[in-house]
Design a protein around this motif. Structure first.
Motif, mmCIF file in Angstrom:
data_model
loop_
_atom_site.group_PDB
_atom_site.id
_atom_site.type_symbol
_atom_site.label_atom_id
_atom_site.label_comp_id
_atom_site.label_asym_id
_atom_site.label_seq_id
_atom_site.Cartn_x
_atom_site.Cartn_y
_atom_site.Cartn_z
ATOM 1 N N ALA A 110 0.832 -1.210 0.000
ATOM 2 C CA ALA A 110 0.000 0.000 0.000
ATOM 3 C C ALA A 110 0.865 1.259 0.000
ATOM 4 O O ALA A 110 2.023 1.259 0.436
ATOM 5 N N LYS A 111 0.301 2.343 -0.539
ATOM 6 C CA LYS A 111 0.933 3.666 -0.523
ATOM 7 C C LYS A 111 2.282 3.673 -1.227
ATOM 8 O O LYS A 111 3.271 4.190 -0.701
ATOM 9 N N ASN A 112 2.339 3.084 -2.420
ATOM 10 C CA ASN A 112 3.530 3.154 -3.251
ATOM 11 C C ASN A 112 3.168 3.787 -4.593
ATOM 12 O O ASN A 112 2.135 4.452 -4.708
ATOM 13 N N GLN A 113 3.997 3.566 -5.607
ATOM 14 C CA GLN A 113 3.787 4.174 -6.921
ATOM 15 C C GLN A 113 3.596 3.116 -8.003
ATOM 16 O O GLN A 113 3.912 3.356 -9.170
ATOM 17 N N LEU A 114 3.092 1.939 -7.647
ATOM 18 C CA LEU A 114 2.955 0.851 -8.610
ATOM 19 C C LEU A 114 1.903 1.169 -9.659
ATOM 20 O O LEU A 114 0.810 1.636 -9.346
ATOM 21 N N LYS A 115 2.227 0.872 -10.917
ATOM 22 C CA LYS A 115 1.275 1.020 -12.016
ATOM 23 C C LYS A 115 0.774 -0.323 -12.523
ATOM 24 O O LYS A 115 -0.201 -0.380 -13.278
ATOM 25 N N THR A 116 1.455 -1.408 -12.138
ATOM 26 C CA THR A 116 1.027 -2.759 -12.510
ATOM 27 C C THR A 116 1.136 -3.661 -11.294
ATOM 28 O O THR A 116 1.887 -3.379 -10.348
ATOM 29 N N LEU A 117 0.405 -4.756 -11.317
ATOM 30 C CA LEU A 117 0.483 -5.730 -10.232
ATOM 31 C C LEU A 117 1.810 -6.479 -10.284
ATOM 32 O O LEU A 117 2.400 -6.628 -11.353
#
Length: 753
Positions: A454-461
């Motif tokens: 949670a609370k990161n900058q991920l754009k893909t799983l």
């Protein structure tokens, strides 16, 4: 002021007396924070089913002898923080069901010559004392044999007759605030075999000569001792430790918010037999002014081998001496969070042979900055399973690290890590890397079952193949906008996926894919308000598994799509033209005007159902529904308000609902704000008011200005609203709390007029 459960909240209403008309239906009555001075015999006579009576923070100085006689079912009575100069046994004589009695913060100096509590056979908790409380006599506690909690505030308690508390056979938790060591010794002597948990507050162990009076504690059967806001000095610490070690059943010792004047150079070496029962030591917020001069504590090394759980939090610990660590032979849980441990000091503290049995270690909120060094310092801890090193500042991490070989739970949240590497141990079953700046996750962790991103900058799983045993994953508050088929194919064991608060674009194809391809028992996807989902069933926050879409919804033909698009464009043009020239507005107003003209100017008095119809914007609903409605509908007497959410007739045309509600209300209350003048329905309610209310030149309109409104923000066609704001007084909501009471007073006066 009563809700459906017959809980009546009349607190903070400025009441000078208990309101009349209380009935047998009331179960909870909250009269706290008023100005009540006298409780009369008849005040509570009818409240025979009352279970809780809250009268704290009033000015009560007089209670009639039979005021509580009808309260045989009362379980909680709070009379704390009043002005009672004495306590009468007659008050409590008929409270046979009373379990909790709060009497602290009054002005009585003693409890009388006899016991005020002799008839309270079911009493479970008793809170006594105040700054003037000075005397406890024999017989004051007669009739009480078992208490779950006894709290005596005796900061100035100076006279205690031995044996006064001896009549109580069992006290699970005893809290006592006092300063007199002699009184403390006498109380402990009476409670040697009855107290399970003894909590001592605001006492100073600063005179060595007085320590002999505490020797009686060594015979106490208490299992837990807590010291809060206590003063200790180097000279008295050895004596206290010796006393605690001699207690035959002591399991847990707490020091919370205490002060230690010294540096650990104790004048007398601690000469005590190691306790065979003590297992838990908790130290929180211990203030040591010269903590940087503190010694290595060799004097206590021989007392540590049997401790299994140690917590030392927020105490400026910057080093645990190696020799001390090596003596924690049985330690399984160690919490050193919110301290000053750095990389070098941790290496020394966790030296070879130190903490040999440790299973759980919490080093969060320290000054660690080198993850490789942290792992290496702890790598010899063969039994370590859980490690929390969150809220440190590691930054970049290397590719290779050493870790305890059995580590399964690792918390690296909020550690400023921009990218994960193979430094993360392969043995993990739970990994928390929330609140970092991660843009990707590609680690291979074959045993991982829970992953928190949670609370990161991920754009893909994350890829599913490297983490085949994953059961639960949280990717809340990232930047995901969709899932691909490849990302889901290998999640065979996933039971929970929390992907809420992302940027998903809702579509039927996307929903159908998740449902039929993922095979996940529970998927949480919160659709942001800025996206519109094709399916009416795919609502914000709904579980994907609960959404069922028809074939037609997801597979429209190209012809139907083009036709719909063409119709949409035509409608859009018509709406734009109508909006520009206010055509819809004029049509609606004409219809409303015709309806208004056919009805009488005012509804008959018998048809008036409400004190006021409230018109407000949905954006202001929090203030209206949680602040204004509560203040007015819980007033004495209460006002009856008409709210569209609650009082509109289901199935009835909304225009008719608005017209009927205004006509059946004495007043119309407009909550004006920038949101209000932008709201379509609020505009309509104002439109109708032009015909029905403003034209009548009466006082049926009340304007509440929730926030300043620019004149240009009010639509030009509402010239009468502009005029009435310039000619009539309106109420402005003050931001300062001290002015809000006058606002409510003026509003209630306006509603009654």
């Amino acid at each position: 002021s009563c809700d459906a459960t017959q809980l009546c909240n009349c607190s903070s209403m400025g009441l000078d007396f208990i309101p009349p008309g209380l009935t047998g239906k009331i179960t909870v009555l909250n009269l706290a924070h008023n100005r009540i001075k006298h409780i009369r015999s008849q005040d509570l006579q009818q409240a025979v089913n009352l279970r809780a009576l809250l009268l704290q923070f009033n000015e009560i100085s007089l209670i009639d002898m039979d005021s509580f006689h009808s309260l045989g079912k009362l379980e909680l009575l709070d009379l704390s923080n009043n002005s009672l100069a004495h306590l009468s046994p007659a008050w409590f004589g008929h409270l046979f069901s009373l379990q909790h009695l709060h009497l602290q913060g009054n002005s009585y100096r003693d409890l009388g010559k006899n016991s005020p509590f002799s008839s309270l056979r079911n009493l479970s908790s008793l809170y006594l004392g105040n700054p003037q409380f000075s005397t406890i006599r024999q017989g004051n506690f007669e009739g009480i044999e078992l208490l779950d909690k006894l709290w005596i505030d005796g900061g100035n308690l100076s006279q205690y007759e031995p044996g006064s508390l001896k009549s109580i056979k069992q006290i699970n938790h005893m809290i006592i605030n006092l300063r007199n060591i002699n009184v403390f010794s006498a109380i402990v002597r009476d409670l040697l075999h009855s107290v399970t948990w003894l909590e001592v507050r605001e006492i100073a162990f600063s005179i060595l000569a007085e320590m002999q009076l505490l020797r009686v504690m060594s015979s106490s059967f208490a299992k837990k001792i807590s010291f809060k806001q206590t003063l200790l000095i180097d000279a008295t610490v050895p004596e206290i430790v010796s006393i605690l070690e001699d207690m035959p059943k002591l399991v847990e010792v707490e020091l919370i918010d205490c002060r230690l004047l010294g540096t650990g150079r104790w004048a007398i070496q601690i000469q005590a037999n190691q306790s065979q029962t003590a297992r838990v030591l908790t130290i929180e917020k211990l203030s040591i002014e010269k903590f940087y001069l503190f010694t290595d504590l060799r004097a206590v090394e021989g007392l540590l081998s049997l401790l299994t759980k140690v917590t030392v939090v927020n105490t400026k610990v910057f080093l645990v001496p190696c020799r001390l660590s090596q003596h924690f032979l049985s330690l399984q849980y160690l919490d050193l969070s919110a301290n000053l441990l750095g990389d070098q000091s941790l290496e020394h503290s966790a030296c070879p042979g130190g903490w040999p049995s440790l299973q759980t270690l919490n080093l969060s909120q320290n000054s660690l900055g080198d993850l490789e060094m942290t792992g290496k310092s702890l790598s010899h801890l063969r039994n370590l399973i859980l490690l929390d090193i969150s809220q440190n500042n590691f930054g970049e991490i290397p590719d290779v690290c050493e870790w305890p070989k059995n580590l399964k739970y690792l918390n690296l949240s909020s550690t400023q890590i921009p990218k994960l590497t193979t430094c993360i141990p392969l043995t993990l079953e739970v990994l928390d890397v929330s609140a970092n700046n991660l843009r990707e996750f590609g680690l291979q962790l074959p045993f991982l079952r829970e992953l928190y991103l949670a609370k990161n900058q991920l754009k893909t799983l994350p890829g599913a193949a490297p983490i085949p045993n994953l059961v639960a994953m949280s990717v809340r508050r990232n930047k995901l906008n969709s899932f691909s088929r490849e990302e889901f194919e290998s999640f065979k064991k996933m039971e929970l996926l929390d992907a809420s608060d992302n940027n998903f674009i809702c579509s039927c194809e996307f929903l159908s894919f998740i449902q039929h391809q993922a095979g996940i028992a529970q998927v949480l996807v919160g659709w942001p308000d800025k996206y519109v989902c094709d399916s009416p069933l795919a609502v914000r926050g709904a579980q994907v598994a609960a959404v069922h879409l028809s074939l037609m919804e997801c597979h429209r033909s190209l012809v139907v799509s083009l036709a719909c698009a063409l119709v949409f464009v035509v409608i859009l043009v018509l709406v734009a033209v109508g909006y520009k020239y206010h055509a819809v507005w004029y049509l609606r107003m004409t219809w409303a005007w015709l309806q208004a003209k056919r009805k009488p100017k005012r509804a008959p008095p018998k048809d008036i159902c409400y004190d006021a119809f409230v018109s407000y914007s949905e954006n202001d609903s929090d203030w209206v529904e949680n602040i204004m409605v509560r203040e007015l509908e819980q007033a004495c007497p209460p006002f009856r308000l008409c709210l569209h959410k609650r009082d509109f007739v289901p199935g009835k045309w909304i225009v008719d609902n608005i017209i009927d509600s205004i006509e059946k209300s004495h007043k119309t209350l407009f909550v004006l704000s920038e949101h209000f003048v932008q709201s379509e329905w609020c505009k309509y309610e104002l439109d109708f008011s032009h015909f029905r209310l403003f034209d009548e030149n009466n006082d049926a309109v009340i304007l509440v200005l929730l926030e300043p409104i620019q004149s240009k923000a009010i639509p030009k066609r509402f010239c009468k609203l502009r005029k009435i704001m310039n000619t009539k007084t309106y109420l402005e909501w003050p931001l300062e709390e001290e002015q809000q009471e006058m606002f409510w007073f003026n509003l209630k006066i306006a509603l009654k007029s």
